[in-house]
Design an enzyme around this catalytic site. Structure first.
Site, PDB file in Angstrom:
ATOM      1  N   LYS A   1       0.860  -1.191   0.000  1.00 15.98           N
ATOM      2  CA  LYS A   1       0.000   0.000   0.000  1.00 15.98           C
ATOM      3  C   LYS A   1       0.896   1.242   0.000  1.00 15.98           C
ATOM      4  CE  LYS A   1      -3.421  -2.915   1.220  1.00 15.98           C
ATOM      5  NZ  LYS A   1      -2.816  -4.128   0.712  1.00 15.98           N
ATOM      6  N   GLY A   2       0.482   2.272  -0.715  1.00 16.78           N
ATOM      7  CA  GLY A   2       1.249   3.512  -0.723  1.00 16.78           C
ATOM      8  C   GLY A   2       2.158   3.647  -1.930  1.00 16.78           C
ATOM      9  N   CYS A   3       2.140   2.650  -2.807  1.00 18.42           N
ATOM     10  CA  CYS A   3       2.927   2.736  -4.044  1.00 18.42           C
ATOM     11  C   CYS A   3       1.995   3.101  -5.187  1.00 18.42           C
ATOM     12  CB  CYS A   3       3.590   1.396  -4.359  1.00 18.42           C
ATOM     13  SG  CYS A   3       4.995   1.027  -3.331  1.00 18.42           S
ATOM     14  N   GLN A   4       2.479   3.984  -6.031  1.00 23.13           N
ATOM     15  CA  GLN A   4       1.694   4.393  -7.188  1.00 23.13           C
ATOM     16  C   GLN A   4       1.547   3.221  -8.159  1.00 23.13           C
ATOM     17  OE1 GLN A   4       3.496   7.571  -9.390  1.00 23.13           O
ATOM     18  NE2 GLN A   4       1.534   8.340 -10.100  1.00 23.13           N
ATOM     19  N   SER A   5       2.655   2.517  -8.402  1.00 22.33           N
ATOM     20  CA  SER A   5       2.573   1.330  -9.249  1.00 22.33           C
ATOM     21  C   SER A   5       2.316   0.131  -8.352  1.00 22.33           C
ATOM     22  CB  SER A   5       3.853   1.157 -10.051  1.00 22.33           C
ATOM     23  OG  SER A   5       4.966   1.463  -9.277  1.00 22.33           O
TER      24      SER A   5
END
Length: 140
Positions: A49-53
């Site tokens: 969670k928290g990653c754009q990709s």
């Protein structure tokens, strides 16, 4: 090899490159050598969670050491997680928990990432350390 020794090795490798174009290319190459996560672990619960990709990480305990595998749908992000896995995989949970990640600043990674990728980097580190905490709890 200890976490610190691996981090020093990475700092040395990155210092060989003159500019960030070359460093990005090196990260992409590292991503190509990433120990890939098995398809069965590419699940929603393994996404960081928290990653754009999308970045999937799986952890298993082998001989009291955590072995990480991962994948990402973005080449730079795949390179970033490859670096983190190289540092933390095959290490005891306590060593992962106690380690610092100053080497990321030393190679200049965070300052050369977009804000969303920098947030993703922090999320990846947090997730790897969370796995270590969970496994350490099981050992106690």
């Amino acid at each position: 090899m200890s976490i610190e020794e691996i981090q020093n090795e990475i700092i040395e490798e990155f210092s060989m490159f003159e500019d960030w174009e070359e460093r990005y290319q090196y990260m992409i190459d590292l991503g190509k050598d990433l120990p890939l996560i098995e398809e069965q672990y590419k699940t929603q619960s393994n996404i960081i969670k928290g990653c754009q990709s999308r970045v999937w990480v799986h952890a298993e305990m082998e001989d009291n050491k955590i072995v990480f595998t991962a994948d990402s749908d973005a080449i730079i992000t795949k390179g970033i997680i490859a670096i983190l896995i190289r540092v933390f995989s095959n290490q005891p949970p306590k060593a992962i928990i106690d380690s610092d990640t100053d080497f990321i600043d030393e190679i200049g990674l965070k300052e050369h990432l977009s804000p969303t990728r920098a947030n993703g980097l922090v999320s990846m580190i947090r997730q790897l350390k969370m796995y270590a905490i969970a496994y350490q709890t099981q050992l106690n």
